[in-house]
Design a protein around this motif. Structure first.
Motif, PDB file in Angstrom:
ATOM      1  N   TRP A 268       0.840  -1.193   0.000  1.00  0.00           N
ATOM      2  CA  TRP A 268       0.000   0.000   0.000  1.00  0.00           C
ATOM      3  C   TRP A 268       0.880   1.250   0.000  1.00  0.00           C
ATOM      4  CZ3 TRP A 268      -0.137   3.928   3.611  1.00  0.00           C
ATOM      5  CH2 TRP A 268      -1.107   4.910   3.392  1.00  0.00           C
ATOM      6  N   MET A 269       1.946   1.242   0.806  1.00  0.00           N
ATOM      7  CA  MET A 269       2.864   2.372   0.860  1.00  0.00           C
ATOM      8  C   MET A 269       3.539   2.577  -0.495  1.00  0.00           C
ATOM      9  SD  MET A 269       6.196   2.944   3.322  1.00  0.00           S
ATOM     10  CE  MET A 269       7.089   1.567   2.557  1.00  0.00           C
ATOM     11  N   ILE A 270       3.960   1.491  -1.134  1.00  0.00           N
ATOM     12  CA  ILE A 270       4.588   1.585  -2.450  1.00  0.00           C
ATOM     13  C   ILE A 270       3.631   2.230  -3.456  1.00  0.00           C
ATOM     14  CG2 ILE A 270       5.319   0.212  -4.446  1.00  0.00           C
ATOM     15  CD1 ILE A 270       6.641  -1.716  -2.478  1.00  0.00           C
ATOM     16  N   GLY A 271       2.403   1.728  -3.508  1.00  0.00           N
ATOM     17  CA  GLY A 271       1.424   2.275  -4.426  1.00  0.00           C
ATOM     18  C   GLY A 271       1.142   3.739  -4.149  1.00  0.00           C
ATOM     19  N   ASP A 272       1.062   4.105  -2.872  1.00  0.00           N
ATOM     20  CA  ASP A 272       0.791   5.492  -2.505  1.00  0.00           C
ATOM     21  C   ASP A 272       1.933   6.412  -2.946  1.00  0.00           C
ATOM     22  OD1 ASP A 272      -0.954   7.382  -1.009  1.00  0.00           O
ATOM     23  OD2 ASP A 272       0.822   7.596   0.272  1.00  0.00           O
ATOM     24  N   VAL A 273       3.180   5.985  -2.717  1.00  0.00           N
ATOM     25  CA  VAL A 273       4.340   6.796  -3.107  1.00  0.00           C
ATOM     26  C   VAL A 273       4.406   6.949  -4.626  1.00  0.00           C
ATOM     27  CG1 VAL A 273       6.867   6.864  -3.193  1.00  0.00           C
ATOM     28  CG2 VAL A 273       5.709   6.286  -1.053  1.00  0.00           C
ATOM     29  N   LEU A 274       4.228   5.856  -5.360  1.00  0.00           N
ATOM     30  CA  LEU A 274       4.305   5.917  -6.820  1.00  0.00           C
ATOM     31  C   LEU A 274       3.186   6.774  -7.404  1.00  0.00           C
ATOM     32  CD1 LEU A 274       5.232   2.217  -7.735  1.00  0.00           C
ATOM     33  CD2 LEU A 274       6.739   4.215  -7.710  1.00  0.00           C
TER      34      LEU A 274
ATOM     35  N   GLY B  20       1.431  10.543 -10.435  1.00  0.00           N
ATOM     36  CA  GLY B  20       0.047  10.824 -10.769  1.00  0.00           C
ATOM     37  C   GLY B  20      -0.690   9.517 -11.021  1.00  0.00           C
ATOM     38  N   SER B  21      -2.008   9.556 -10.878  1.00  0.00           N
ATOM     39  CA  SER B  21      -2.806   8.328 -10.971  1.00  0.00           C
ATOM     40  C   SER B  21      -2.727   7.673 -12.338  1.00  0.00           C
ATOM     41  CB  SER B  21      -4.268   8.621 -10.625  1.00  0.00           C
ATOM     42  OG  SER B  21      -4.392   9.032  -9.289  1.00  0.00           O
ATOM     43  N   PHE B  22      -2.770   8.488 -13.409  1.00  0.00           N
ATOM     44  CA  PHE B  22      -2.774   7.896 -14.744  1.00  0.00           C
ATOM     45  C   PHE B  22      -1.500   7.108 -15.006  1.00  0.00           C
ATOM     46  CE2 PHE B  22      -1.495   7.894 -19.175  1.00  0.00           C
ATOM     47  CZ  PHE B  22      -2.584   7.302 -19.767  1.00  0.00           C
ATOM     48  N   ARG B  23      -0.346   7.714 -14.716  1.00  0.00           N
ATOM     49  CA  ARG B  23       0.908   7.042 -15.033  1.00  0.00           C
ATOM     50  C   ARG B  23       1.112   5.803 -14.165  1.00  0.00           C
ATOM     51  NH1 ARG B  23       6.194  10.158 -17.083  1.00  0.00           N
ATOM     52  NH2 ARG B  23       4.514  11.018 -18.326  1.00  0.00           N
ATOM     53  N   PHE B  24       0.659   5.856 -12.922  1.00  0.00           N
ATOM     54  CA  PHE B  24       0.747   4.663 -12.085  1.00  0.00           C
ATOM     55  C   PHE B  24      -0.145   3.559 -12.642  1.00  0.00           C
ATOM     56  CE2 PHE B  24      -0.870   2.117  -8.492  1.00  0.00           C
ATOM     57  CZ  PHE B  24       0.318   1.485  -8.156  1.00  0.00           C
ATOM     58  N   ASN B  25      -1.347   3.915 -13.077  1.00  0.00           N
ATOM     59  CA  ASN B  25      -2.228   2.937 -13.717  1.00  0.00           C
ATOM     60  C   ASN B  25      -1.576   2.328 -14.944  1.00  0.00           C
ATOM     61  OD1 ASN B  25      -5.690   3.136 -13.151  1.00  0.00           O
ATOM     62  ND2 ASN B  25      -4.234   4.235 -11.877  1.00  0.00           N
ATOM     63  N   LEU B  26      -0.946   3.183 -15.748  1.00  0.00           N
ATOM     64  CA  LEU B  26      -0.275   2.706 -16.959  1.00  0.00           C
ATOM     65  C   LEU B  26       0.826   1.720 -16.610  1.00  0.00           C
ATOM     66  CD1 LEU B  26       0.047   2.943 -20.045  1.00  0.00           C
ATOM     67  CD2 LEU B  26       1.626   4.840 -19.643  1.00  0.00           C
TER      68      LEU B  26
ATOM     69  N   MET C 137       6.589  -3.338  -8.878  1.00  0.00           N
ATOM     70  CA  MET C 137       6.135  -2.215  -8.055  1.00  0.00           C
ATOM     71  C   MET C 137       7.244  -1.805  -7.092  1.00  0.00           C
ATOM     72  SD  MET C 137       3.037  -1.634  -9.101  1.00  0.00           S
ATOM     73  CE  MET C 137       3.064  -2.443 -10.700  1.00  0.00           C
ATOM     74  N   PHE C 138       7.862  -2.812  -6.474  1.00  0.00           N
ATOM     75  CA  PHE C 138       8.923  -2.528  -5.519  1.00  0.00           C
ATOM     76  C   PHE C 138      10.142  -1.906  -6.203  1.00  0.00           C
ATOM     77  CE2 PHE C 138      12.898  -3.998  -3.511  1.00  0.00           C
ATOM     78  CZ  PHE C 138      12.816  -3.261  -2.343  1.00  0.00           C
TER      79      PHE C 138
END
Length: 219
Positions: free
Chosen positions: A91-97, A102-108, A136-137
């Motif tokens: 969860w922390m990794i996803g939050d930092v990324l 930004g949400s779009f690039r993380f989704n991509l 992700m890590f």
């Protein structure tokens, strides 16, 4: 750099198509599967969920299309203590990324890895989410290399050093793996290579040129 230009073009064209807080949904799904398989199913005597959500090429070809996505929700571990730690960590990794990109690039980034894993699964017959979570890590280690983490819950270690070990293990695994293993590894981590490969190549070239310059001046 060309990679950044391409990503910017994709983002400008499709920026409205994304799932905010994507990693939270992935973790929520893992928690549900964990609770069902580790607690509810053993108590009620029912069959566990994981055989029905694992990626299976033959099952998908027979209509079980949910497996194209559901394998993402397979728990990383079934040890309760390590499961809680792992879920918090990811969860922390996803939050930092997501905050950094930004949400779009993380989704991509996430869905590129998912697509690679799906392709690998159709080639080899099956695949899991291990390498997806590893990418992700690795991305997190590039974004926040000096962030400390407590190894074994009491030894402070910077993220980048753990990433070096994971990258070395990944490379060794790729070398030693058979054809199916190589395909699974390569396609599941292709998002990391697409996002960071060019930057690493440029950095490596700069270091080589710097080393050559120093060696030339020593003569």
């Amino acid at each position: 750099m060309k990679t950044e230009q391409i990503l910017n073009k994709i983002e400008r064209r499709f920026r409205k198509y994304y799932i905010p807080g994507l990693m939270g949904y992935v973790i929520f799904g893992m928690v549900i599967v964990f609770i069902m398989d580790a607690i509810i199913c053993p108590m009620t005597g029912r069959q566990q969920l994981y055989p029905f959500i694992q990626f299976s090429r033959s099952a998908i070809m027979h209509g079980q299309v949910w497996r194209l996505v559901s394998f993402v929700f397979e728990p990383i571990t079934y040890s309760p203590f390590f499961f809680i730690f792992t879920m918090y960590f990811y969860w922390m990794i996803g939050d930092v990324l997501e905050n950094n990109w930004g949400s779009f690039r993380f989704n991509l980034y996430f869905f590129t890895s998912l697509l690679g894993a799906i392709i690998a699964g159709f080639i080899t017959g099956t695949v899991d989410n291990y390498y997806m979570m590893l990418t992700m890590f690795l991305a997190f280690a590039v974004i926040a290399p000096d962030m400390p983490i407590l190894l074994f819950f009491f030894i402070p270690v910077k993220i980048k050093y753990i990433a070096y070990v994971d990258a070395a293990v990944l490379l060794i695994s790729f070398i030693l793996a058979g054809f199916s293993g190589k395909i699974a590894i390569l396609l599941s981590v292709i998002n990391f290579l697409l996002f960071f490969g060019e930057a690493f190549m440029v950095r490596a070239k700069m270091r080589i040129n710097h080393w050559k310059f120093k060696m030339k001046n020593r003569r």
